[in-house]
Scaffold this motif. Structure first.
Motif, PDB file in Angstrom:
ATOM      1  N   ASP A  36      -7.656  -1.430  -8.087  1.00  0.00           N
ATOM      2  CA  ASP A  36      -8.452  -2.612  -7.755  1.00  0.00           C
ATOM      3  C   ASP A  36      -7.773  -3.901  -8.190  1.00  0.00           C
ATOM      4  OD1 ASP A  36     -10.330  -0.977  -6.655  1.00  0.00           O
ATOM      5  OD2 ASP A  36     -11.515  -0.829  -8.502  1.00  0.00           O
ATOM      6  N   THR A  37      -7.219  -3.904  -9.423  1.00  0.00           N
ATOM      7  CA  THR A  37      -6.572  -5.135  -9.888  1.00  0.00           C
ATOM      8  C   THR A  37      -5.066  -5.012  -9.722  1.00  0.00           C
ATOM      9  OG1 THR A  37      -6.787  -4.163 -12.073  1.00  0.00           O
ATOM     10  CG2 THR A  37      -8.228  -6.003 -11.584  1.00  0.00           C
ATOM     11  N   ASP A  38      -4.445  -6.060  -9.223  1.00  0.00           N
ATOM     12  CA  ASP A  38      -2.994  -6.148  -9.067  1.00  0.00           C
ATOM     13  C   ASP A  38      -2.361  -4.913  -8.414  1.00  0.00           C
ATOM     14  OD1 ASP A  38      -3.274  -8.540 -10.472  1.00  0.00           O
ATOM     15  OD2 ASP A  38      -2.862  -7.587 -12.403  1.00  0.00           O
ATOM     16  N   PRO A  39      -2.855  -4.520  -7.236  1.00  0.00           N
ATOM     17  CA  PRO A  39      -2.204  -3.367  -6.580  1.00  0.00           C
ATOM     18  C   PRO A  39      -0.767  -3.713  -6.227  1.00  0.00           C
ATOM     19  CG  PRO A  39      -3.666  -4.489  -5.038  1.00  0.00           C
ATOM     20  CD  PRO A  39      -3.892  -5.130  -6.386  1.00  0.00           C
ATOM     21  N   CYS A  40       0.139  -2.755  -6.321  1.00  0.00           N
ATOM     22  CA  CYS A  40       1.513  -3.047  -5.916  1.00  0.00           C
ATOM     23  C   CYS A  40       2.176  -1.857  -5.245  1.00  0.00           C
ATOM     24  CB  CYS A  40       2.334  -3.597  -7.085  1.00  0.00           C
ATOM     25  SG  CYS A  40       2.997  -2.403  -8.204  1.00  0.00           S
ATOM     26  N   ALA A  41       2.958  -2.173  -4.224  1.00  0.00           N
ATOM     27  CA  ALA A  41       3.735  -1.153  -3.529  1.00  0.00           C
ATOM     28  C   ALA A  41       4.886  -0.734  -4.442  1.00  0.00           C
ATOM     29  CB  ALA A  41       4.272  -1.718  -2.217  1.00  0.00           C
ATOM     30  N   VAL A  42       5.449   0.449  -4.169  1.00  0.00           N
ATOM     31  CA  VAL A  42       6.496   0.974  -5.046  1.00  0.00           C
ATOM     32  C   VAL A  42       7.674   1.467  -4.224  1.00  0.00           C
ATOM     33  CG1 VAL A  42       7.054   2.703  -6.810  1.00  0.00           C
ATOM     34  CG2 VAL A  42       4.744   1.756  -6.715  1.00  0.00           C
ATOM     35  N   LEU A  43       8.876   1.109  -4.662  1.00  0.00           N
ATOM     36  CA  LEU A  43      10.072   1.759  -4.144  1.00  0.00           C
ATOM     37  C   LEU A  43      10.683   2.534  -5.298  1.00  0.00           C
ATOM     38  CD1 LEU A  43      12.190   1.659  -1.537  1.00  0.00           C
ATOM     39  CD2 LEU A  43      13.611   0.913  -3.424  1.00  0.00           C
ATOM     40  N   LEU A  44      10.827   3.827  -5.084  1.00  0.00           N
ATOM     41  CA  LEU A  44      11.221   4.742  -6.141  1.00  0.00           C
ATOM     42  C   LEU A  44      12.565   5.372  -5.798  1.00  0.00           C
ATOM     43  CD1 LEU A  44      10.350   6.630  -8.540  1.00  0.00           C
ATOM     44  CD2 LEU A  44       9.211   8.024  -6.831  1.00  0.00           C
ATOM     45  N   VAL A  45      13.576   5.069  -6.605  1.00  0.00           N
ATOM     46  CA  VAL A  45      14.881   5.693  -6.437  1.00  0.00           C
ATOM     47  C   VAL A  45      14.994   6.788  -7.474  1.00  0.00           C
ATOM     48  CG1 VAL A  45      17.368   5.334  -6.644  1.00  0.00           C
ATOM     49  CG2 VAL A  45      15.962   3.598  -5.565  1.00  0.00           C
ATOM     50  N   VAL A  76       4.704  11.966  -4.968  1.00  0.00           N
ATOM     51  CA  VAL A  76       4.098  10.620  -5.001  1.00  0.00           C
ATOM     52  C   VAL A  76       4.336   9.772  -3.752  1.00  0.00           C
ATOM     53  CG1 VAL A  76       4.258  10.490  -7.515  1.00  0.00           C
ATOM     54  CG2 VAL A  76       6.003   9.373  -6.120  1.00  0.00           C
ATOM     55  N   CYS A  77       5.302  10.128  -2.921  1.00  0.00           N
ATOM     56  CA  CYS A  77       5.704   9.197  -1.859  1.00  0.00           C
ATOM     57  C   CYS A  77       4.934   9.378  -0.563  1.00  0.00           C
ATOM     58  CB  CYS A  77       7.198   9.327  -1.582  1.00  0.00           C
ATOM     59  SG  CYS A  77       8.189   8.791  -2.981  1.00  0.00           S
ATOM     60  N   ASP A  78       4.652   8.258   0.095  1.00  0.00           N
ATOM     61  CA  ASP A  78       4.103   8.295   1.442  1.00  0.00           C
ATOM     62  C   ASP A  78       5.231   8.523   2.439  1.00  0.00           C
ATOM     63  OD1 ASP A  78       1.376   7.433   0.713  1.00  0.00           O
ATOM     64  OD2 ASP A  78       2.449   5.632   0.072  1.00  0.00           O
ATOM     65  N   GLU A 130       1.152  10.690 -11.406  1.00  0.00           N
ATOM     66  CA  GLU A 130      -0.229  10.264 -11.193  1.00  0.00           C
ATOM     67  C   GLU A 130      -0.335   8.742 -11.266  1.00  0.00           C
ATOM     68  OE1 GLU A 130      -4.178  11.470 -13.512  1.00  0.00           O
ATOM     69  OE2 GLU A 130      -2.782  13.113 -13.111  1.00  0.00           O
ATOM     70  N   LEU A 131       0.358   8.209 -12.264  1.00  0.00           N
ATOM     71  CA  LEU A 131       0.354   6.771 -12.485  1.00  0.00           C
ATOM     72  C   LEU A 131       0.943   6.006 -11.291  1.00  0.00           C
ATOM     73  CD1 LEU A 131       1.473   6.050 -16.090  1.00  0.00           C
ATOM     74  CD2 LEU A 131       0.863   4.269 -14.459  1.00  0.00           C
ATOM     75  N   ILE A 132       2.095   6.477 -10.823  1.00  0.00           N
ATOM     76  CA  ILE A 132       2.785   5.793  -9.720  1.00  0.00           C
ATOM     77  C   ILE A 132       1.942   5.851  -8.440  1.00  0.00           C
ATOM     78  CG2 ILE A 132       4.798   5.869  -8.196  1.00  0.00           C
ATOM     79  CD1 ILE A 132       6.434   6.865 -10.576  1.00  0.00           C
ATOM     80  N   ARG A 133       1.359   7.030  -8.199  1.00  0.00           N
ATOM     81  CA  ARG A 133       0.551   7.206  -6.990  1.00  0.00           C
ATOM     82  C   ARG A 133      -0.589   6.201  -6.910  1.00  0.00           C
ATOM     83  NH1 ARG A 133       0.901  12.901  -6.983  1.00  0.00           N
ATOM     84  NH2 ARG A 133      -0.612  12.847  -8.670  1.00  0.00           N
ATOM     85  N   GLU A 134      -1.149   5.856  -8.090  1.00  0.00           N
ATOM     86  CA  GLU A 134      -2.302   4.954  -8.117  1.00  0.00           C
ATOM     87  C   GLU A 134      -1.931   3.487  -7.886  1.00  0.00           C
ATOM     88  OE1 GLU A 134      -4.529   5.208 -11.730  1.00  0.00           O
ATOM     89  OE2 GLU A 134      -5.093   7.273 -11.276  1.00  0.00           O
ATOM     90  N   LEU A 135      -0.723   3.114  -8.221  1.00  0.00           N
ATOM     91  CA  LEU A 135      -0.376   1.686  -8.257  1.00  0.00           C
ATOM     92  C   LEU A 135      -0.736   0.909  -6.987  1.00  0.00           C
ATOM     93  CD1 LEU A 135       3.025   1.675 -10.210  1.00  0.00           C
ATOM     94  CD2 LEU A 135       0.783   0.914 -11.014  1.00  0.00           C
ATOM     95  N   PRO A 136      -0.440   1.452  -5.786  1.00  0.00           N
ATOM     96  CA  PRO A 136      -0.741   0.659  -4.589  1.00  0.00           C
ATOM     97  C   PRO A 136      -2.229   0.571  -4.288  1.00  0.00           C
ATOM     98  CG  PRO A 136       0.884   2.380  -4.126  1.00  0.00           C
ATOM     99  CD  PRO A 136       0.288   2.696  -5.461  1.00  0.00           C
ATOM    100  N   GLY A 169       0.792  -1.226   0.000  1.00  0.00           N
ATOM    101  CA  GLY A 169       0.000   0.000   0.000  1.00  0.00           C
ATOM    102  C   GLY A 169       0.822   1.272   0.000  1.00  0.00           C
ATOM    103  N   GLN A 170       2.149   1.135   0.048  1.00  0.00           N
ATOM    104  CA  GLN A 170       2.999   2.319   0.165  1.00  0.00           C
ATOM    105  C   GLN A 170       3.783   2.635  -1.100  1.00  0.00           C
ATOM    106  OE1 GLN A 170       5.684   1.551   3.509  1.00  0.00           O
ATOM    107  NE2 GLN A 170       4.940   3.462   4.402  1.00  0.00           N
ATOM    108  N   VAL A 171       4.060   3.926  -1.286  1.00  0.00           N
ATOM    109  CA  VAL A 171       5.100   4.349  -2.215  1.00  0.00           C
ATOM    110  C   VAL A 171       6.217   4.956  -1.366  1.00  0.00           C
ATOM    111  CG1 VAL A 171       5.739   5.815  -4.159  1.00  0.00           C
ATOM    112  CG2 VAL A 171       3.418   4.885  -4.030  1.00  0.00           C
ATOM    113  N   VAL A 172       7.389   4.338  -1.410  1.00  0.00           N
ATOM    114  CA  VAL A 172       8.528   4.824  -0.633  1.00  0.00           C
ATOM    115  C   VAL A 172       9.584   5.352  -1.601  1.00  0.00           C
ATOM    116  CG1 VAL A 172      10.399   4.158   0.947  1.00  0.00           C
ATOM    117  CG2 VAL A 172       8.096   3.232   1.269  1.00  0.00           C
ATOM    118  N   GLY A 173      10.110   6.524  -1.316  1.00  0.00           N
ATOM    119  CA  GLY A 173      11.115   7.134  -2.180  1.00  0.00           C
ATOM    120  C   GLY A 173      12.483   7.146  -1.528  1.00  0.00           C
ATOM    121  N   VAL A 174      13.510   6.973  -2.351  1.00  0.00           N
ATOM    122  CA  VAL A 174      14.886   7.130  -1.869  1.00  0.00           C
ATOM    123  C   VAL A 174      15.515   8.246  -2.681  1.00  0.00           C
ATOM    124  CG1 VAL A 174      17.143   6.041  -1.641  1.00  0.00           C
ATOM    125  CG2 VAL A 174      15.077   4.690  -1.245  1.00  0.00           C
TER     126      VAL A 174
END
Ligand code: ATP
Ligand code: MG
Length: 261
Positions: A201-210, A220-222, A192-198, A30-35
């Motif tokens: 409805d279908t195939d939600p995925c968390a994101v690690l963004l470097v 975009v990051c939580d 916008e796209l990255i923010r929605e990913l987690p 459920g998270q977008v984490v940025g580095v």
């Protein structure tokens, strides 16, 4: 149990140079984490540790609380997909075939079989193509399915590369500098796209963004982890990071070095 992917006190050295020092972070579902961090801070090294290209000299990784030693060719099976700096698309394949290749990584028939041209059942083939088209469609680039990547604008190729990663239905997506080479409007759309990913409805995925593009990371990051000289100098929400003097120091220090160079 601790869900998601975590680094615990990871250290990486290249000869006498410490590229990562005591780095801990976690990406939960459920998270977008940025580095972020200035040049040479260790961002790509961190990404390479997560993909299994670089082995840590100290510390450990866990996936859903279990010890995890990433191997590049096993990531997809574990539900992790990545894009690399640049798009890395197969030039000789169409857009659709590129995305099918990403999907079949995860499919039973296997990527190697696809590469070797081994037969896949027609039904399996049709299912993969349908899925690949659907993923291209969610990224707004289904219209390019039959084109070859070399003929397409860079921003479209970036989306195709993203589609290829997402076609494997990952629960975690690792992105290295996805805004590289993109202009302002394309970056806003990517955000916008990255923010929605987690949350889709279908195939939600968390994101690690470097990414060193500060605006994208902030929008975009939580949670954001700031590296400087291989160490975590700040962790927090975008608001907290924006006001953290350690972050200003890291970037200002880098700016002064550049000015002096
Ligand atoms: N394979 C390697 N061998 C030796 N030194 C390396 C290697 N890879 C990275 N380094 C060094 O490790 C440090 C961290 O590099 P890294 O590429 O991870 O930084 P970065 O944050 O990705 O920088 P940039 O913003 O420029 O992409 C740098 O000092 C770099 O020169
Ligand atoms: Mg880098």
């Amino acid at each position: 149990m601790e869900q998601g992917l975590a680094l615990h006190h990871v250290g990486v050295r290249f000869g006498g140079l410490t590229a990562l020092d005591d780095v801990s972070l976690r990406v939960a579902p459920g998270q977008v984490v940025g580095v972020i961090g200035p040049n040479g801070a260790g961002k790509t090294t961190l990404f390479n540790v997560l993909c299994g290209f670089v082995g840590p000299h100290e510390g450990s990784l866990t996936l859903d609380g279990r010890p995890f030693r990433p191997r590049p060719h096993r990531l997809t099976r574990l539900g992790i997909a990545r894009t690399l700096q640049g798009t890395g698309l197969f030039a000789g394949l169409t857009v659709l075939e590129n995305v099918v290749a990403g999907a079949s990584h995860a499919a039973r028939a296997g990527f190697l079989a696809a590469l070797l041209g081994l037969p896949r059942s027609d039904r399996e083939e049709r299912r993969l193509r349908r899925h690949a088209l659907a993923v291209l469609d969610t990224l707004g680039v289904a219209g390019y399915a039959d084109a070859v990547p070399g003929t397409l604008p860079f921003a479209v190729r970036q989306r195709v590369a993203l589609a290829r990663a997402l076609a494997a239905r990952p629960r975690l997506l690792l992105l290295d500098e996805p805004a590289g080479g993109l202009g302002g409007e394309d970056i806003a759309e990517l955000a916008e796209l990255i923010r929605e990913l987690p949350h889709r409805d279908t195939d939600p995925c968390a994101v690690l963004l470097v990414e060193h593009h500060m605006d994208l990371v902030m929008s975009v990051c939580d949670e954001i982890v700031v590296l400087d000289f291989g160490r975590v100098v700040a962790t927090g929400t975008p608001e907290a990071i924006r006001d953290d003097p350690a972050v200003a120091d890291a970037y200002l220090g880098a700016a002064v070095d550049e000015a002096a160079a």
